[in-house]
Design an enzyme around this catalytic site. Sequence first.
Site, PDB file in Angstrom:
ATOM      1  N   CYS A  57      -4.815  -6.000  -4.818  1.00 51.70           N
ATOM      2  CA  CYS A  57      -5.183  -4.922  -5.747  1.00 51.70           C
ATOM      3  C   CYS A  57      -6.638  -5.071  -6.206  1.00 51.70           C
ATOM      4  CB  CYS A  57      -4.217  -4.973  -6.944  1.00 51.70           C
ATOM      5  SG  CYS A  57      -4.651  -3.896  -8.309  1.00 51.70           S
ATOM      6  N   CYS A  60      -7.256  -4.841  -9.910  1.00 55.53           N
ATOM      7  CA  CYS A  60      -6.801  -6.081 -10.558  1.00 55.53           C
ATOM      8  C   CYS A  60      -7.901  -7.138 -10.529  1.00 55.53           C
ATOM      9  CB  CYS A  60      -5.555  -6.634  -9.867  1.00 55.53           C
ATOM     10  SG  CYS A  60      -4.113  -5.557  -9.916  1.00 55.53           S
TER      11      CYS A  60
END
Length: 135
Positions: A57, A60
């Site tokens: 991600c 993230c």
Amino acid sequence: SSGCWPCPPGRRLRMRQSPPLKQREIVMGQTADATNFDQIIAQDASPVLVDFWAPWCKPCHALGPILDEAAAASPERFRLVKVNADECATLAKRFNVRSLPTLVILSAGEPVARKIGSLSRSALDQWLNDSLPPS
């Protein structure tokens, strides 16, 4: 199942190799998994900010250093705990995580605030000020 999480119904996602950690990416928060999560959040009465993330991600990875910086700047207000949603699908399901990154603030072990998606440092600070008790 393809072994990845979250995987939309009828679609298989390829597992990606995680890039090696660079020196600036050293994690400041505690890392938790299904075996130690409840013990970590019960360590003291401080609110806990749980960061649900995954290695693949990109948002993230952008949010991680911002969270580390915020946690280091005010350790008396909250503790940061990071949960890899790929490795801890049961925890992600327990907190109804459907998108990454997801931030959940816990007080006395119960969710009191939630934020989905990446944030700038100023937006994170505003959300924390609105969601945490005054210091």
